[in-house]
Design a protein around this motif. Structure first.
Motif, mmCIF file in Angstrom:
data_model
loop_
_atom_site.group_PDB
_atom_site.id
_atom_site.type_symbol
_atom_site.label_atom_id
_atom_site.label_comp_id
_atom_site.label_asym_id
_atom_site.label_seq_id
_atom_site.Cartn_x
_atom_site.Cartn_y
_atom_site.Cartn_z
ATOM 1 N N VAL A 32 -9.251 -17.933 -10.331
ATOM 2 C CA VAL A 32 -8.429 -19.043 -10.814
ATOM 3 C C VAL A 32 -6.994 -18.757 -10.412
ATOM 4 C CG1 VAL A 32 -7.590 -20.294 -12.828
ATOM 5 C CG2 VAL A 32 -9.989 -19.523 -12.736
ATOM 6 N N ILE A 33 -6.412 -19.628 -9.608
ATOM 7 C CA ILE A 33 -5.042 -19.474 -9.130
ATOM 8 C C ILE A 33 -4.237 -20.694 -9.544
ATOM 9 C CG2 ILE A 33 -3.563 -19.191 -7.100
ATOM 10 C CD1 ILE A 33 -5.878 -17.783 -5.714
ATOM 11 N N ASP A 34 -3.086 -20.462 -10.156
ATOM 12 C CA ASP A 34 -2.234 -21.547 -10.679
ATOM 13 C C ASP A 34 -3.017 -22.439 -11.638
ATOM 14 O OD1 ASP A 34 -0.062 -20.643 -9.192
ATOM 15 O OD2 ASP A 34 -0.580 -21.870 -7.454
ATOM 16 N N GLY A 35 -3.865 -21.807 -12.435
ATOM 17 C CA GLY A 35 -4.599 -22.530 -13.462
ATOM 18 C C GLY A 35 -5.782 -23.329 -12.966
ATOM 19 N N LYS A 36 -6.123 -23.185 -11.670
ATOM 20 C CA LYS A 36 -7.215 -23.980 -11.105
ATOM 21 C C LYS A 36 -8.209 -23.082 -10.393
ATOM 22 C CE LYS A 36 -8.102 -27.934 -8.053
ATOM 23 N NZ LYS A 36 -7.499 -28.918 -7.133
ATOM 24 N N GLN A 37 -9.496 -23.333 -10.647
ATOM 25 C CA GLN A 37 -10.541 -22.584 -9.966
ATOM 26 C C GLN A 37 -10.534 -22.924 -8.480
ATOM 27 O OE1 GLN A 37 -14.975 -23.228 -10.631
ATOM 28 N NE2 GLN A 37 -14.602 -21.457 -11.965
ATOM 29 N N VAL A 38 -10.502 -21.908 -7.637
ATOM 30 C CA VAL A 38 -10.378 -22.137 -6.203
ATOM 31 C C VAL A 38 -11.740 -22.438 -5.580
ATOM 32 C CG1 VAL A 38 -8.413 -20.567 -6.080
ATOM 33 C CG2 VAL A 38 -10.710 -19.722 -5.537
ATOM 34 N N ILE A 39 -11.701 -23.025 -4.388
ATOM 35 C CA ILE A 39 -12.885 -23.096 -3.528
ATOM 36 C C ILE A 39 -12.818 -21.863 -2.649
ATOM 37 C CG2 ILE A 39 -14.103 -24.394 -1.739
ATOM 38 C CD1 ILE A 39 -12.856 -26.932 -2.840
ATOM 39 N N TYR A 40 -13.721 -20.933 -2.877
ATOM 40 C CA TYR A 40 -13.641 -19.601 -2.272
ATOM 41 C C TYR A 40 -14.467 -19.541 -0.993
ATOM 42 C CZ TYR A 40 -13.080 -14.517 -2.228
ATOM 43 O OH TYR A 40 -12.742 -13.219 -1.895
ATOM 44 N N TYR A 41 -13.757 -19.444 0.143
ATOM 45 C CA TYR A 41 -14.414 -19.402 1.440
ATOM 46 C C TYR A 41 -14.238 -18.051 2.144
ATOM 47 C CZ TYR A 41 -15.496 -24.429 1.795
ATOM 48 O OH TYR A 41 -16.025 -25.690 1.624
ATOM 49 N N THR A 42 -13.865 -17.010 1.420
ATOM 50 C CA THR A 42 -13.553 -15.739 2.074
ATOM 51 C C THR A 42 -14.504 -14.619 1.657
ATOM 52 O OG1 THR A 42 -11.829 -15.453 0.390
ATOM 53 C CG2 THR A 42 -11.128 -16.196 2.553
ATOM 54 N N GLY A 43 -15.744 -14.983 1.367
ATOM 55 C CA GLY A 43 -16.753 -13.966 1.117
ATOM 56 C C GLY A 43 -17.056 -13.137 2.344
ATOM 57 N N ASN A 44 -16.643 -13.613 3.527
ATOM 58 C CA ASN A 44 -16.805 -12.827 4.749
ATOM 59 C C ASN A 44 -15.708 -11.782 4.897
ATOM 60 O OD1 ASN A 44 -14.833 -14.752 5.162
ATOM 61 N ND2 ASN A 44 -15.515 -15.330 7.205
ATOM 62 N N SER A 45 -14.740 -11.770 3.981
ATOM 63 C CA SER A 45 -13.723 -10.720 3.925
ATOM 64 C C SER A 45 -13.898 -9.859 2.677
ATOM 65 C CB SER A 45 -12.314 -11.323 3.949
ATOM 66 O OG SER A 45 -12.019 -11.871 5.209
ATOM 67 N N LEU A 46 -14.074 -10.519 1.539
ATOM 68 C CA LEU A 46 -14.331 -9.814 0.281
ATOM 69 C C LEU A 46 -15.168 -10.702 -0.626
ATOM 70 C CD1 LEU A 46 -13.862 -7.360 -1.574
ATOM 71 C CD2 LEU A 46 -11.861 -8.564 -2.490
ATOM 72 N N GLY A 47 -16.372 -10.255 -0.917
ATOM 73 C CA GLY A 47 -17.246 -10.999 -1.814
ATOM 74 C C GLY A 47 -16.724 -10.984 -3.236
ATOM 75 N N LEU A 48 -17.126 -11.983 -4.006
ATOM 76 C CA LEU A 48 -16.672 -12.089 -5.387
ATOM 77 C C LEU A 48 -17.361 -11.064 -6.287
ATOM 78 C CD1 LEU A 48 -16.430 -15.959 -5.881
ATOM 79 C CD2 LEU A 48 -14.602 -14.314 -5.376
ATOM 80 N N GLN A 49 -16.736 -10.814 -7.429
ATOM 81 C CA GLN A 49 -17.245 -9.807 -8.358
ATOM 82 C C GLN A 49 -18.382 -10.360 -9.216
ATOM 83 O OE1 GLN A 49 -15.800 -7.747 -12.471
ATOM 84 N NE2 GLN A 49 -14.258 -7.784 -10.844
ATOM 85 N N PRO A 50 -19.551 -9.722 -9.182
ATOM 86 C CA PRO A 50 -20.604 -10.110 -10.122
ATOM 87 C C PRO A 50 -20.176 -9.777 -11.555
ATOM 88 C CG PRO A 50 -21.509 -8.844 -8.281
ATOM 89 C CD PRO A 50 -20.022 -8.716 -8.210
ATOM 90 N N LYS A 51 -20.510 -10.644 -12.486
ATOM 91 C CA LYS A 51 -20.121 -10.409 -13.872
ATOM 92 C C LYS A 51 -20.783 -9.159 -14.445
ATOM 93 C CE LYS A 51 -19.083 -15.242 -14.879
ATOM 94 N NZ LYS A 51 -19.450 -16.459 -15.647
ATOM 95 N N ARG A 52 -21.942 -8.814 -13.915
ATOM 96 C CA ARG A 52 -22.637 -7.634 -14.425
ATOM 97 C C ARG A 52 -22.052 -6.319 -13.900
ATOM 98 N NH1 ARG A 52 -28.660 -8.757 -12.044
ATOM 99 N NH2 ARG A 52 -28.095 -10.899 -12.576
ATOM 100 N N THR A 53 -21.126 -6.389 -12.938
ATOM 101 C CA THR A 53 -20.561 -5.167 -12.370
ATOM 102 C C THR A 53 -19.868 -4.317 -13.428
ATOM 103 O OG1 THR A 53 -20.273 -6.165 -10.180
ATOM 104 C CG2 THR A 53 -18.904 -4.266 -10.690
ATOM 105 N N ARG A 54 -19.137 -4.968 -14.314
ATOM 106 C CA ARG A 54 -18.384 -4.218 -15.321
ATOM 107 C C ARG A 54 -19.302 -3.334 -16.169
ATOM 108 N NH1 ARG A 54 -13.324 -5.006 -17.044
ATOM 109 N NH2 ARG A 54 -13.271 -6.987 -15.922
ATOM 110 N N SER A 55 -20.430 -3.881 -16.586
ATOM 111 C CA SER A 55 -21.341 -3.095 -17.439
ATOM 112 C C SER A 55 -21.951 -1.931 -16.664
ATOM 113 C CB SER A 55 -22.441 -3.996 -18.014
ATOM 114 O OG SER A 55 -23.274 -4.502 -16.983
ATOM 115 N N PHE A 56 -22.221 -2.123 -15.369
ATOM 116 C CA PHE A 56 -22.762 -1.041 -14.548
ATOM 117 C C PHE A 56 -21.760 0.105 -14.441
ATOM 118 C CE2 PHE A 56 -26.119 -3.837 -13.566
ATOM 119 C CZ PHE A 56 -27.061 -3.196 -12.780
ATOM 120 N N ILE A 57 -20.490 -0.239 -14.220
ATOM 121 C CA ILE A 57 -19.454 0.791 -14.102
ATOM 122 C C ILE A 57 -19.210 1.469 -15.445
ATOM 123 C CG2 ILE A 57 -16.995 1.173 -13.669
ATOM 124 C CD1 ILE A 57 -17.160 -0.932 -11.476
#
Length: 437
Positions: A32-57
């Motif tokens: 969310v940037i400037d209060g708005k959820q973005v359309i994310y097209y850069t998974g070919n540079s950095l994939g988004l964080q899975p919500k379950r990642t935090r619990s695994f770590i």
């Protein structure tokens, strides 16, 4: 797979409603940037964080807190750190189309590429050439340069010319992508002097997926090895490395595999090499025969399979993040993921072509054939260029700009939607209209 598309919001919503993978978008944190959820097209540079990642770590942090060094061996733990490299094997084998003993998570991509070249680039005065695609990602180019310079001089004598040894294949004049026939013909042309074919699985700039099977066959026919940098293919394409007889490969996990910035890499080594202790390699303690590792004796005995290329013990915190994403891939499966990817990328392509009907603004330099691309479209901007990209970014479209005039868009099937593609097309039209004024 043929699909008829419609340029309407209702159609996009219908596609999302019928999407068997729709629930997985909720598994990811969408920026969310400037209060708005973005359309994310850069998974070919950095994939988004899975919500379950935090619990695994946090689980591994807690084990560190409770057990200290005994976390490596304590049987009360679910994940014994000493065996941590094993826990990703099943998922990676499914993603890469390999046997479990042929894959392992370790190091970073460039480190792994160097390590694998130590084993598979063994030049002689007669066979010393490496075939690569022109315009490979810079880190790969630097690996090629340094490896060639390292090997060019032997015993004080110049074994070969490192400049002559690097054979770069470029698209034909006026074309943006490589023809498979030109790759094969180049391999055949240099067969007498060829030692290695080492290409990206997907060309990062154009998004072209190469025919790994036919390239491997041609390399073997020439008496050379075939290896691939799969940074943009891992978790994106339905790979079959073992069946294609690929010799070796490496990849990163922070793009389509969503393991976190700069996270662990992985390697694949075909089983015919994995159980051969004679093959040269740079050895490390963690690659030594596991049941003799703590004897602390001289004489490296490699573990069987790809594990024998390991250097150091696993980064547990990074590895936990990796496992969290791999769990999702195991649930979904590459076949289902790829099916949605073809539809989603196809819809984005259709919408861009609809805009181009009014005035040709873009040339899509990514192959039109779905079998020759993953979930990326590279748009060569005939007009407006960086100004258009900047407007898209201000409107909440997180895309990627590549000099001189290319916008890369990667609609990732795990978390991008059909409705987002429609919304993007509206933003794109409005941005173009503003630039025309």
């Amino acid at each position: 797979m043929s699909q008829s598309y419609e340029n309407t919001l209702a159609f996009a919503k219908k596609m999302d409603q019928e999407d068997p993978l729709k629930k997985y978008r909720q598994e990811f944190h969408i920026p969310v940037i400037d209060g708005k959820q973005v359309i994310y097209y850069t998974g070919n540079s950095l994939g988004l964080q899975p919500k379950r990642t935090r619990s695994f770590i946090e689980k591994e942090l807690k084990d560190w807190e409770l057990f200290g060094v005994e976390g490596h061996f304590n049987q009360q733990k679910e994940n014994i750190w000493y065996n941590f490299h094993k826990y990703s094997k099943k998922a990676l084998a499914g993603i890469m189309g390999a046997k479990e003993e042929e894959v392992v998570s370790m190091n970073n991509l460039t480190v792994n590429l160097h390590l694998l070249m130590v084993s598979f680039y063994r030049p002689t005065a007669k066979k010393f050439k490496i075939i690569v695609e022109a315009g490979a990602f810079p880190s790969d180019q630097y690996v090629f340069e340094s490896q060639l310079n390292w090997h060019a001089f032997h015993g004080g004598n110049k074994l070969f010319d490192p400049v002559e040894a690097l054979v770069e294949i470029a698209p034909r004049e006026g074309e943006n992508t490589l023809r498979n026939e030109d790759i094969i013909n180049t391999i055949e042309k240099h067969s007498e002097e060829l030692a290695l074919v080492l290409m990206g699985g997907i060309q990062y700039y154009t998004g072209q997926f190469f025919n790994l099977k036919e390239i491997t066959e041609a390399a073997h026919k020439a008496g050379a090895y075939a290896g691939f940098d799969l940074a943009h293919a891992a978790g994106n394409m339905h790979l079959k490395l073992h069946d294609w007889d690929v010799d070796f490969a490496t990849w990163c996990t922070y793009k389509y595999l969503n393991s976190g910035p700069g996270n662990v890499s992985g390697i694949y080594v075909h089983e015919r090499f994995g159980n051969s202790p004679e093959i040269p390699r740079l050895a490390g303690w963690w690659g030594h025969k596991q049941d003799e590792r703590f004897k602390m004796k001289k004489g490296f005995i490699p573990m069987e399979g790809a594990d024998g290329w390991q250097l150091s013990n696993m980064n547990i915190i990074a590895g936990a993040a990796h496992l969290s994403s791999l769990e999702i891939f195991s649930e979904v499966g590459m076949e289902a993921l790829r099916s949605k990817s073809i539809l989603l990328t196809g819809y984005l392509e259709y919408l861009i072509k609809e805009i181009n009907k009014e005035e040709k603004i873009f040339e899509i330099i990514t192959p039109e054939n779905p079998e020759e691309r993953g979930c990326q479209l590279s748009l060569f901007t005939l007009k407006y260029g960086k100004s258009l990209f900047d407007k898209l970014m201000k409107r909440g479209v997180l895309a990627d700009w590549r000099e001189p005039d290319v916008i890369r868009l990667a609609p990732v099937p795990l978390y991008n939607t059909f409705e987002e593609q429609y919304q993007f097309a509206q933003i794109l039209k409005e941005s173009l209209a503003a630039l025309k004024q």
